[in-house]
Design a protein around this motif. Structure first.
Motif, mmCIF file in Angstrom:
data_model
loop_
_atom_site.group_PDB
_atom_site.id
_atom_site.type_symbol
_atom_site.label_atom_id
_atom_site.label_comp_id
_atom_site.label_asym_id
_atom_site.label_seq_id
_atom_site.Cartn_x
_atom_site.Cartn_y
_atom_site.Cartn_z
ATOM 1 N N MET A 1 48.940 50.257 29.633
ATOM 2 C CA MET A 1 47.855 48.937 30.758
ATOM 3 C C MET A 1 48.799 47.419 30.932
ATOM 4 S SD MET A 1 44.034 48.052 29.707
ATOM 5 C CE MET A 1 44.564 47.022 27.923
ATOM 6 N N LYS A 2 48.995 47.740 32.469
ATOM 7 C CA LYS A 2 49.749 47.008 32.487
ATOM 8 C C LYS A 2 48.436 46.125 34.174
ATOM 9 C CE LYS A 2 52.800 46.725 30.222
ATOM 10 N NZ LYS A 2 52.883 45.150 29.427
ATOM 11 N N LYS A 3 47.866 46.764 34.697
ATOM 12 C CA LYS A 3 47.638 46.678 35.851
ATOM 13 C C LYS A 3 45.871 46.851 35.453
ATOM 14 C CE LYS A 3 51.393 47.495 39.125
ATOM 15 N NZ LYS A 3 51.618 48.314 40.250
ATOM 16 N N LEU A 4 45.115 45.472 35.749
ATOM 17 C CA LEU A 4 43.289 45.840 36.450
ATOM 18 C C LEU A 4 43.460 44.938 37.352
ATOM 19 C CD1 LEU A 4 43.512 42.984 32.555
ATOM 20 C CD2 LEU A 4 43.777 46.054 32.481
ATOM 21 N N LEU A 5 42.225 46.263 37.334
ATOM 22 C CA LEU A 5 41.842 46.331 38.575
ATOM 23 C C LEU A 5 40.012 44.667 38.651
ATOM 24 C CD1 LEU A 5 41.341 45.590 41.615
ATOM 25 C CD2 LEU A 5 40.022 48.214 41.427
ATOM 26 N N VAL A 6 39.365 43.747 38.833
ATOM 27 C CA VAL A 6 38.287 43.219 38.988
ATOM 28 C C VAL A 6 37.614 43.007 40.598
ATOM 29 C CG1 VAL A 6 37.513 41.428 37.985
ATOM 30 C CG2 VAL A 6 39.443 41.831 37.098
ATOM 31 N N PRO A 7 36.705 44.115 40.695
ATOM 32 C CA PRO A 7 35.961 43.767 42.366
ATOM 33 C C PRO A 7 35.366 42.721 41.265
ATOM 34 C CG PRO A 7 36.329 45.754 41.294
ATOM 35 C CD PRO A 7 36.541 45.095 39.837
ATOM 36 N N THR A 8 34.821 41.899 42.719
ATOM 37 C CA THR A 8 34.226 40.275 42.543
ATOM 38 C C THR A 8 33.502 39.939 43.282
ATOM 39 O OG1 THR A 8 34.062 37.653 42.046
ATOM 40 C CG2 THR A 8 36.016 38.866 43.508
ATOM 41 N N ASP A 9 32.278 39.934 43.795
ATOM 42 C CA ASP A 9 30.943 39.191 44.527
ATOM 43 C C ASP A 9 31.094 37.338 44.025
ATOM 44 O OD1 ASP A 9 29.880 38.779 42.170
ATOM 45 O OD2 ASP A 9 28.078 39.982 43.189
ATOM 46 N N PHE A 10 31.525 36.994 43.351
ATOM 47 C CA PHE A 10 31.805 35.346 43.396
ATOM 48 C C PHE A 10 31.063 35.274 42.469
ATOM 49 C CE2 PHE A 10 34.725 36.677 46.843
ATOM 50 C CZ PHE A 10 35.821 35.910 46.422
ATOM 51 N N SER A 11 30.024 36.450 41.542
ATOM 52 C CA SER A 11 28.769 36.098 40.997
ATOM 53 C C SER A 11 29.355 35.491 39.556
ATOM 54 C CB SER A 11 27.493 37.136 41.182
ATOM 55 O OG SER A 11 28.381 38.404 40.023
ATOM 56 N N GLU A 12 27.594 35.349 38.878
ATOM 57 C CA GLU A 12 28.186 35.054 37.110
ATOM 58 C C GLU A 12 28.873 35.544 36.778
ATOM 59 O OE1 GLU A 12 25.544 33.895 33.122
ATOM 60 O OE2 GLU A 12 24.416 33.186 35.748
ATOM 61 N N GLN A 13 27.735 36.815 36.777
ATOM 62 C CA GLN A 13 29.184 38.790 36.515
ATOM 63 C C GLN A 13 29.389 39.789 36.691
ATOM 64 O OE1 GLN A 13 26.110 38.463 37.530
ATOM 65 N NE2 GLN A 13 23.843 38.027 36.342
ATOM 66 N N ALA A 14 30.148 38.252 37.876
ATOM 67 C CA ALA A 14 31.132 39.269 38.102
ATOM 68 C C ALA A 14 32.723 38.448 37.190
ATOM 69 C CB ALA A 14 32.055 39.365 40.142
ATOM 70 N N GLU A 15 32.769 37.026 36.639
ATOM 71 C CA GLU A 15 33.104 35.960 36.306
ATOM 72 C C GLU A 15 32.914 36.540 34.522
ATOM 73 O OE1 GLU A 15 34.691 31.585 36.187
ATOM 74 O OE2 GLU A 15 32.624 32.186 37.142
ATOM 75 N N ASN A 16 31.861 37.108 34.356
ATOM 76 C CA ASN A 16 32.504 36.980 32.825
ATOM 77 C C ASN A 16 33.073 38.202 32.989
ATOM 78 O OD1 ASN A 16 30.129 35.410 32.065
ATOM 79 N ND2 ASN A 16 28.458 37.059 32.692
ATOM 80 N N ALA A 17 33.697 39.784 34.105
ATOM 81 C CA ALA A 17 34.088 40.429 33.939
ATOM 82 C C ALA A 17 35.589 40.076 34.070
ATOM 83 C CB ALA A 17 34.372 41.484 35.156
ATOM 84 N N LEU A 18 36.143 38.572 34.332
ATOM 85 C CA LEU A 18 37.291 38.755 34.952
ATOM 86 C C LEU A 18 37.583 37.573 33.820
ATOM 87 C CD1 LEU A 18 39.246 37.331 37.135
ATOM 88 C CD2 LEU A 18 38.207 35.833 37.706
ATOM 89 N N LYS A 19 36.931 36.881 32.844
ATOM 90 C CA LYS A 19 37.208 36.324 32.032
ATOM 91 C C LYS A 19 37.743 37.121 30.594
ATOM 92 C CE LYS A 19 34.094 32.357 32.782
ATOM 93 N NZ LYS A 19 33.037 31.430 31.730
ATOM 94 N N VAL A 20 36.646 38.257 31.180
ATOM 95 C CA VAL A 20 37.567 39.017 28.848
ATOM 96 C C VAL A 20 38.498 39.984 30.136
ATOM 97 C CG1 VAL A 20 36.975 41.412 28.945
ATOM 98 C CG2 VAL A 20 35.228 40.030 28.544
ATOM 99 N N ALA A 21 38.976 40.540 31.690
ATOM 100 C CA ALA A 21 40.156 41.040 31.965
ATOM 101 C C ALA A 21 41.537 39.061 31.582
ATOM 102 C CB ALA A 21 39.665 40.755 33.380
ATOM 103 N N ALA A 22 41.495 38.345 31.714
ATOM 104 C CA ALA A 22 41.918 36.976 31.842
ATOM 105 C C ALA A 22 42.363 37.312 29.921
ATOM 106 C CB ALA A 22 41.275 35.869 32.133
ATOM 107 N N GLN A 23 41.409 37.448 28.902
ATOM 108 C CA GLN A 23 41.968 37.483 28.238
ATOM 109 C C GLN A 23 43.031 38.656 27.716
ATOM 110 O OE1 GLN A 23 38.550 37.102 25.181
ATOM 111 N NE2 GLN A 23 37.255 36.637 27.089
ATOM 112 N N LEU A 24 42.679 39.865 28.209
ATOM 113 C CA LEU A 24 43.281 41.742 27.996
ATOM 114 C C LEU A 24 44.602 41.309 28.948
ATOM 115 C CD1 LEU A 24 40.606 43.950 29.448
ATOM 116 C CD2 LEU A 24 41.617 43.622 26.478
#
Length: 274
Positions: free
Chosen positions: A1-24
Motif C-alpha cells: 500500500m503506497k498510493k492513497l486517493l482521497v476525493p474531496t469536495d472540501f467538506s467536513e466529511q471529506a476532511e475526516n477521510a483525509l485525516k485517516v489517509a494521512a495517518q495511514l
C-alpha cells in the motif's frame, strides 16, 4: 500500500477521510493523491472546445487550487507527499480515471450517508464509487484521531466468487495488524443451519495461509442489520464486504448490501469489488 486517493469536495466529511489517509500515509510511507471533481454540465460545453477553456471551469479551477493550498497547509499533512488533481468528469468516472492513471492502492472517501427517497433516486457519490471502483474503497464518516483496526469484520456468504476479495481483505488486515472476524448472517429468507454455516466458512478460510481470524454466525432480520449489530457487539473497528458492481435496473430492484452499509453504518466500511 503506497498510493492513497482521497476525493474531496472540501467538506467536513471529506476532511475526516483525509485525516485517516494521512495517518495511514505516515505509518506505511504512502503518497496521497487529492482529487477534486468539477462537474460541468455537458450542455454548456462547445463541442469544439475543451472543459478547461470554459470561463466557469477556469474560475472553479483557481478556486479549487486555493482550497488545496489551504488544505495542504494543515498540520496533519506535514511531511507527507500530497499531489493535487482537478478533473472534469462525473465523480465516479473521475475516481476511476485517476486510480488507473496513478495505480492507486486504496481510495479513502468521506460520506455522510443518504436515506429515504433521495437514496432511492440518486444515491450518493460515495455509493457510486463503491459500486464501480476496481480499487478497494475505505469509507469514513466520523473523525478518527487515532485510526487503528484491531478488529476487522469480513461479512460474506463465503462462496467461491468471494475468494479473490477475501485475499485482498487479508492483505489489508495483515498490513494493519488486524484480527479478522469472518461473519455469515442468517436471515429468515436465507437460512442455513449453524453447522452448515461453520463448515462453509472453515472450508473457505482453509484455502488461505492466514490464521488470525474467528468464525461467526449471526441471526438477524436482514444481512445489513446483522452485519451492523454483530460489529457493534464486538466493538469492531472496520467492516469489510465484497461488492458486485451492479448498475442500472438490476441495482434499483436488488439493491446492494455493501452500498447500504456504506450509507447506514456508523463504522468505517471497506469494499472490495468481485
Amino acid at each position: 500500500m503506497k498510493k492513497l486517493l482521497v476525493p474531496t469536495d472540501f467538506s467536513e466529511q471529506a476532511e475526516n477521510a483525509l485525516k485517516v489517509a494521512a495517518q495511514l500515509a505516515k505509518k506505511y510511507d504512502c503518497e496521497i493523491y487529492l482529487l477534486h471533481i468539477l462537474e460541468i454540465p455537458l450542455q454548456e460545453v462547445d463541442p469544439m472546445s475543451s472543459y478547461s477553456s470554459l470561463p466557469e471551469a477556469v474560475f472553479f479551477m483557481k478556486l479549487a487550487h486555493q482550497k488545496f493550498e489551504k488544505l495542504k497547509s494543515k498540520d496533519y499533512l506535514e511531511g507527507l507527499t500530497v499531489h493535487e488533481t482537478v478533473d472534469f468528469h462525473e465523480i465516479f468516472k473521475g475516481v476511476f480515471h485517476v486510480s488507473k492513471k496513478h495505480n492507486i492502492d486504496l481510495i479513502v472517501m468521506g460520506s455522510n450517508g443518504v436515506s429515504g427517497l433521495r437514496e432511492m433516486l440518486i444515491g450518493s457519490n460515495t455509493e457510486k464509487v463503491v459500486r464501480t471502483s476496481e480499487t478497494p474503497v475505505l469509507v469514513v464518516k466520523n473523525e478518527h484521531k487515532d485510526f487503528k483496526v484491531n478488529d476487522f469484520v469480513f461479512a460474506s456468504d463465503f462462496k467461491d466468487e468471494s475468494k479473490k476479495t477475501y485475499e485482498k481483505a487479508i492483505n489489508f488486515a495483515q498490513t494493519l495488524g488486524s484480527k479478522m472476524h469472518l461473519l455469515m448472517v442468517n436471515t429468515p429468507t436465507k437460512f442455513i443451519t449453524t453447522g452448515e454455516a461453520k463448515e462453509r466458512i472453515e472450508s473457505f478460510a482453509k484455502s488461505f495461509n492466514f490464521s488470525n481470524y474467528s468464525v461467526n454466525i449471526y441471526n438477524d432480520i436482514s444481512i445489513e442489520k446483522g452485519v451492523m449489530n454483530f460489529s457493534k457487539s464486538i466493538h469492531a473497528d472496520l467492516i469489510g464486504m465484497s461488492t458486485h458492481g451492479r448498475q442500472g435496473i438490476s441495482h434499483f430492484f436488488n439493491g446492494s448490501i455493501s452500498e447500504d452499509l456504506v450509507n447506514h453504518a456508523k463504522r468505517p466500511v471497506i469494499t472490495f469489488k468481485i
